[in-house]
Design a protein around this motif. Structure first.
Motif, PDB file in Angstrom:
ATOM      1  N   MET A   1     -54.754 155.473 -99.639  1.00 22.68           N
ATOM      2  CA  MET A   1     -53.673 155.971 -98.804  1.00 22.68           C
ATOM      3  C   MET A   1     -54.136 155.938 -97.355  1.00 22.68           C
ATOM      4  SD  MET A   1     -51.614 159.602 -98.920  1.00 22.68           S
ATOM      5  CE  MET A   1     -50.324 159.059-100.009  1.00 22.68           C
ATOM      6  N   GLU A   2     -53.243 155.503 -96.510  1.00 19.80           N
ATOM      7  CA  GLU A   2     -53.534 155.435 -95.083  1.00 19.80           C
ATOM      8  C   GLU A   2     -53.281 156.794 -94.423  1.00 19.80           C
ATOM      9  OE1 GLU A   2     -54.693 152.693 -93.475  1.00 19.80           O
ATOM     10  OE2 GLU A   2     -54.761 151.678 -95.418  1.00 19.80           O
ATOM     11  N   MET A   3     -53.910 157.021 -93.288  1.00 14.70           N
ATOM     12  CA  MET A   3     -53.757 158.273 -92.546  1.00 14.70           C
ATOM     13  C   MET A   3     -52.283 158.546 -92.227  1.00 14.70           C
ATOM     14  SD  MET A   3     -55.390 160.850 -91.057  1.00 14.70           S
ATOM     15  CE  MET A   3     -57.047 160.352 -90.679  1.00 14.70           C
ATOM     16  N   ASP A   5     -49.577 157.592 -93.829  1.00 19.14           N
ATOM     17  CA  ASP A   5     -48.860 157.992 -95.041  1.00 19.14           C
ATOM     18  C   ASP A   5     -49.195 159.429 -95.434  1.00 19.14           C
ATOM     19  OD1 ASP A   5     -47.713 155.432 -95.215  1.00 19.14           O
ATOM     20  OD2 ASP A   5     -49.421 154.693 -96.367  1.00 19.14           O
ATOM     21  N   ALA A   6     -50.453 159.792 -95.310  1.00 15.30           N
ATOM     22  CA  ALA A   6     -50.878 161.155 -95.637  1.00 15.30           C
ATOM     23  C   ALA A   6     -50.234 162.151 -94.680  1.00 15.30           C
ATOM     24  CB  ALA A   6     -52.395 161.269 -95.581  1.00 15.30           C
ATOM     25  N   THR A   7     -50.184 161.809 -93.415  1.00 18.13           N
ATOM     26  CA  THR A   7     -49.564 162.686 -92.424  1.00 18.13           C
ATOM     27  C   THR A   7     -48.083 162.889 -92.725  1.00 18.13           C
ATOM     28  OG1 THR A   7     -51.135 161.933 -90.759  1.00 18.13           O
ATOM     29  CG2 THR A   7     -49.164 163.010 -89.954  1.00 18.13           C
ATOM     30  N   THR A   8     -47.396 161.812 -93.082  1.00 16.83           N
ATOM     31  CA  THR A   8     -45.974 161.900 -93.418  1.00 16.83           C
ATOM     32  C   THR A   8     -45.758 162.774 -94.647  1.00 16.83           C
ATOM     33  OG1 THR A   8     -45.573 159.721 -92.459  1.00 16.83           O
ATOM     34  CG2 THR A   8     -43.925 160.537 -94.009  1.00 16.83           C
ATOM     35  N   ALA A   9     -46.566 162.579 -95.672  1.00 12.05           N
ATOM     36  CA  ALA A   9     -46.440 163.370 -96.902  1.00 12.05           C
ATOM     37  C   ALA A   9     -46.730 164.844 -96.640  1.00 12.05           C
ATOM     38  CB  ALA A   9     -47.376 162.825 -97.979  1.00 12.05           C
ATOM     39  N   LEU A  10     -47.779 165.121 -95.897  1.00 14.73           N
ATOM     40  CA  LEU A  10     -48.134 166.515 -95.612  1.00 14.73           C
ATOM     41  C   LEU A  10     -47.075 167.183 -94.739  1.00 14.73           C
ATOM     42  CD1 LEU A  10     -51.962 166.087 -95.110  1.00 14.73           C
ATOM     43  CD2 LEU A  10     -50.823 167.270 -97.004  1.00 14.73           C
ATOM     44  N   ARG A  74     -37.503 162.881-109.603  1.00 19.83           N
ATOM     45  CA  ARG A  74     -38.806 163.204-110.188  1.00 19.83           C
ATOM     46  C   ARG A  74     -39.869 163.062-109.114  1.00 19.83           C
ATOM     47  NH1 ARG A  74     -42.109 159.019-110.822  1.00 19.83           N
ATOM     48  NH2 ARG A  74     -41.255 156.932-110.963  1.00 19.83           N
ATOM     49  N   ALA A  75     -40.929 163.815-109.299  1.00 16.56           N
ATOM     50  CA  ALA A  75     -42.070 163.686-108.400  1.00 16.56           C
ATOM     51  C   ALA A  75     -42.730 162.339-108.652  1.00 16.56           C
ATOM     52  CB  ALA A  75     -43.063 164.821-108.651  1.00 16.56           C
ATOM     53  N   ASP A  76     -43.210 161.714-107.605  1.00 11.52           N
ATOM     54  CA  ASP A  76     -43.969 160.469-107.753  1.00 11.52           C
ATOM     55  C   ASP A  76     -45.426 160.873-107.944  1.00 11.52           C
ATOM     56  OD1 ASP A  76     -45.481 158.138-107.375  1.00 11.52           O
ATOM     57  OD2 ASP A  76     -43.917 157.258-106.130  1.00 11.52           O
ATOM     58  N   PHE A  77     -45.851 160.910-109.200  1.00 11.50           N
ATOM     59  CA  PHE A  77     -47.187 161.406-109.517  1.00 11.50           C
ATOM     60  C   PHE A  77     -48.289 160.490-108.984  1.00 11.50           C
ATOM     61  CE2 PHE A  77     -44.455 163.625-112.505  1.00 11.50           C
ATOM     62  CZ  PHE A  77     -44.884 164.923-112.297  1.00 11.50           C
ATOM     63  N   GLY A  81     -51.163 161.826-106.563  1.00 10.82           N
ATOM     64  CA  GLY A  81     -52.580 161.568-106.829  1.00 10.82           C
ATOM     65  C   GLY A  81     -53.262 160.890-105.659  1.00 10.82           C
ATOM     66  N   ALA A  82     -52.551 159.961-105.016  1.00 11.40           N
ATOM     67  CA  ALA A  82     -53.120 159.274-103.855  1.00 11.40           C
ATOM     68  C   ALA A  82     -53.347 160.254-102.712  1.00 11.40           C
ATOM     69  CB  ALA A  82     -52.207 158.137-103.405  1.00 11.40           C
ATOM     70  N   LEU A  83     -52.412 161.189-102.519  1.00 14.13           N
ATOM     71  CA  LEU A  83     -52.571 162.184-101.461  1.00 14.13           C
ATOM     72  C   LEU A  83     -53.755 163.103-101.761  1.00 14.13           C
ATOM     73  CD1 LEU A  83     -51.616 163.482 -98.838  1.00 14.13           C
ATOM     74  CD2 LEU A  83     -49.999 164.844-100.203  1.00 14.13           C
ATOM     75  N   ILE A  84     -53.856 163.539-102.987  1.00 18.69           N
ATOM     76  CA  ILE A  84     -54.994 164.393-103.371  1.00 18.69           C
ATOM     77  C   ILE A  84     -56.301 163.624-103.205  1.00 18.69           C
ATOM     78  CG2 ILE A  84     -56.114 165.579-105.312  1.00 18.69           C
ATOM     79  CD1 ILE A  84     -53.215 166.288-106.235  1.00 18.69           C
ATOM     80  N   GLY A  85     -56.302 162.362-103.618  1.00 18.27           N
ATOM     81  CA  GLY A  85     -57.492 161.532-103.440  1.00 18.27           C
ATOM     82  C   GLY A  85     -57.858 161.364-101.984  1.00 18.27           C
ATOM     83  N   PHE A  86     -56.856 161.169-101.134  1.00 23.82           N
ATOM     84  CA  PHE A  86     -57.092 161.048 -99.695  1.00 23.82           C
ATOM     85  C   PHE A  86     -57.725 162.324 -99.154  1.00 23.82           C
ATOM     86  CE2 PHE A  86     -55.783 161.818 -95.339  1.00 23.82           C
ATOM     87  CZ  PHE A  86     -56.180 160.650 -94.701  1.00 23.82           C
TER      88      PHE A  86
END
Length: 116
Positions: A1-3, A5-10, A74-77, A81-86
């Motif tokens: 996951m790119e920074m 994408d993580a920022t957008t998700a968070l 539905r949640a995109d699991f 997982g990618a966010l948690i991994g990041f």
């Protein structure tokens, strides 16, 4: 996951209603929930829920599954997982055992504080 994408998700999860929707969908599992069921469970007006689901979808955290005239979400699991991994990449210098969540310890500590 790119920074980015993580920022957008968070950022999407950084709002109370969206976090509650996402947690409810995670709890529902891969089958997800109909929009009406989400609105009812969280006491959120349909228009407000639609806005929040759109934001979660844009962040890649929720998937819409059309079913006839209604939509299930539905949640995109994989994204979760990618966010948690990041967030945990190289956690504790690579010592995975030190990075395990201590949910039961935190819950017990909260109960002690509440009881006091």
């Amino acid at each position: 996951m790119e920074m980015k994408d993580a920022t957008t998700a968070l950022a999407a999860l950084g709002q109370d209603t969206r976090l509650a929707v996402f947690r409810l969908l995670v709890e529902a599992g891969p089958e997800g929930l109909a929009a009406g069921a989400i609105a009812e469970a969280l006491a959120v007006p349909p228009a407000t829920l639609s806005f929040h689901l759109k934001e979660l979808g844009a962040a890649g955290l929720v998937v819409a599954m059309p079913q006839g005239r209604s939509i299930r979400y539905r949640a995109d699991f994989e994204a979760m997982g990618a966010l948690i991994g990041f967030l945990t990449h190289n956690c504790c210098g690579g010592n995975a055992d030190a990075c395990r969540p201590a949910a039961s310890s935190r819950s017990a500590a909260r109960r002690k504080v509440s009881a006091a």
